[in-house]
Design a protein around this motif. Structure first.
Motif, short mmCIF file in Angstrom:
data_model
loop_
_atom_site.label_atom_id
_atom_site.label_comp_id
_atom_site.label_asym_id
_atom_site.label_seq_id
_atom_site.Cartn_x
_atom_site.Cartn_y
_atom_site.Cartn_z
N UNK A 253 0.83 -1.20 0.00
CA UNK A 253 0.00 0.00 0.00
C UNK A 253 0.86 1.25 0.00
N UNK A 254 0.46 2.24 -0.77
CA UNK A 254 0.96 3.60 -0.61
C UNK A 254 -0.13 4.39 0.10
N UNK A 255 0.19 4.88 1.28
CA UNK A 255 -0.78 5.61 2.10
C UNK A 255 -0.29 7.04 2.25
N UNK A 256 -1.09 7.99 1.81
CA UNK A 256 -0.73 9.39 1.96
C UNK A 256 -1.33 9.93 3.25
N UNK A 257 -0.47 10.39 4.13
CA UNK A 257 -0.91 10.97 5.40
C UNK A 257 -0.76 12.48 5.30
N UNK A 317 2.71 16.54 4.67
CA UNK A 317 2.30 15.22 4.16
C UNK A 317 3.50 14.28 4.11
N UNK A 318 3.19 13.00 4.08
CA UNK A 318 4.20 11.97 3.91
C UNK A 318 3.54 10.78 3.22
N UNK A 338 9.15 11.73 1.13
CA UNK A 338 8.94 13.16 1.32
C UNK A 338 8.00 13.73 0.28
N UNK A 339 8.03 13.16 -0.93
CA UNK A 339 7.22 13.69 -2.02
C UNK A 339 6.32 12.59 -2.58
N UNK A 340 5.61 11.93 -1.70
CA UNK A 340 4.80 10.77 -2.09
C UNK A 340 3.35 11.09 -2.38
#
Length: 384
Positions: A253-257, A317-318, A338-340
């Protein structure tokens, strides 16, 4: 945060990341908006408008910026992997200049330069996450200086399968999923079988290039040549964490927080161990993953992503890459980016894309709360 303040976006003009964010800012941010090119920041000191709000985006996809950060006379050949340590030193110097300019202007930086510096050092990032109790794979305690030392360290640890990562790389550049035959990797160098799955293309002259096609190297001299070429710039080596699969494909998973909210989740599905979407992999079905995990396990996974992001509270964000175990219960953080936030055609539950969600967090004051005390931010229901 005042949406009437000057908004400065550090990035490469015309890049899709910049055009996407600027489009989201139209009608949302009422103050003047300008782009500060990475080329200017990489060249030397810059100034910022008084009271500016500053967003830092990726310096990637620009050969001249790469050249300037590495301090090289010429830009690299297209796709060539080289000079990671020099690039990182240049990045640190540029971030220091930005931090100084921000202090002089009384600016608010949406990406703490110190956070970015740690996020672009996989060894430092892994140590910070582990120190905070975030589940991460075990890692070798030192950076191997060459392939022989890597194999010796694997043998001492009893590991037959590892991920070998350039310390300062991104987007799977230079990453090898390495497997060795034998008892816990104790095959002597020069004997036994090895397999390295990677996007690295090894040229006849020994140079390394990024490729959009995954390769499998099964000849030890080729694997050794790649590792030996990468090692001088620093390596981070993690024990292989077996990941869950659906329909014969491996997933993570790519999860953007965003300011504590895990609102955007992408399933990355691959036929091999590297799941990055730019390598020709597919987006999977999040509903299927949630059903396989159970709601409590999925909610726990999102909480882990928020905890990982909380290790970098100076960043709005991360992007957290989360590996789900084969039992669908365990999970570990593979990377924090850092730039996800480049997640086209993906909306959160409120119907916001990744950039609009960040602007909403700024206008609502949630980022101010997050910076002040990440642990106190109410996360109930975020990410659903």
């Amino acid at each position: 945060m005042n949406p009437g303040a000057p908004l400065v976006v550090v990035g490469n003009p015309g890049n899709r990341r910049i055009t996407g964010f600027l489009a989201a800012a139209v009608g949302t941010w009422t103050g003047p908006v300008q782009v500060l090119p990475w080329r200017r920041l990489a060249e030397g000191p810059v100034t910022l408008p008084d009271g500016a709000v500053v967003r830092v985006d990726s310096p990637g996809e620009d050969a001249e910026v790469d050249r300037l950060l590495r301090g090289a006379a010429d830009p690299p050949a297209h796709g060539e992997i080289l000079g990671g340590a020099a690039w990182y030193a240049g990045l640190r110097a540029a971030l220091d200049r930005l931090a100084e300019a921000g202090a002089q202007a009384g600016a608010t930086l949406l990406n703490d330069p110190a956070d970015i510096a740690v996020l672009f050092d996989k060894r430092a990032c892994h140590a910070r996450l582990a120190g905070a109790g975030v589940p991460v794979p075990a890692a070798l305690p030192v950076s191997p200086g060459d392939y022989r030392e890597l194999r010796d360290l694997m043998a001492s640890a009893g590991w037959a399968r590892v991920f070998v990562k350039p310390a300062h790389g991104s987007s799977a550049s230079g990453v090898l999923a390495l497997e060795v035959a034998g008892d816990a990797g104790r095959v002597a160098v020069g004997g036994g079988r090895v397999q390295a799955t990677t996007s690295v293309e090894l040229a006849a002259d020994g140079r390394l290039f990024n490729s959009l096609r995954l390769r499998r190297y099964r000849q030890e001299p080729e694997v050794a040549a790649i590792v030996d070429r990468l090692a001088p710039d620093g390596l981070h080596v993690e024990r292989w964490f077996p990941k869950a699969g659906l329909g014969g494909r491996t997933i993570d998973l790519r999860v953007l927080v965003v300011a504590g909210a895990a609102g955007h989740v992408v399933v990355r599905s691959s036929r091999g161990p590297l799941t990055n979407l730019h390598l020709g992999n597919d987006r999977g079905d999040l509903a299927e993953v949630r059903a396989a995990m159970s709601q409590p396990a999925y909610a726990d996974a999102l909480r882990t992503c928020v905890r990982a992001a909380a290790c970098f509270p100076g960043s709005l964000h991360a992007g957290v890459d989360l590996m789900i175990g084969t039992d669908w219960r365990r999970h570990m953080v593979a990377e924090v980016n850092a730039f996800g936030d480049l997640l086209p055609n993906l909306l959160d539950q409120a119907g916001r894309d990744s950039y609009t969600a960040q602007l909403h967090a700024l206008r609502g004051g949630r980022f101010d709360q997050w910076r002040a005390e990440p642990a106190a931010v109410d996360r109930r229901g975020w990410g659903g």
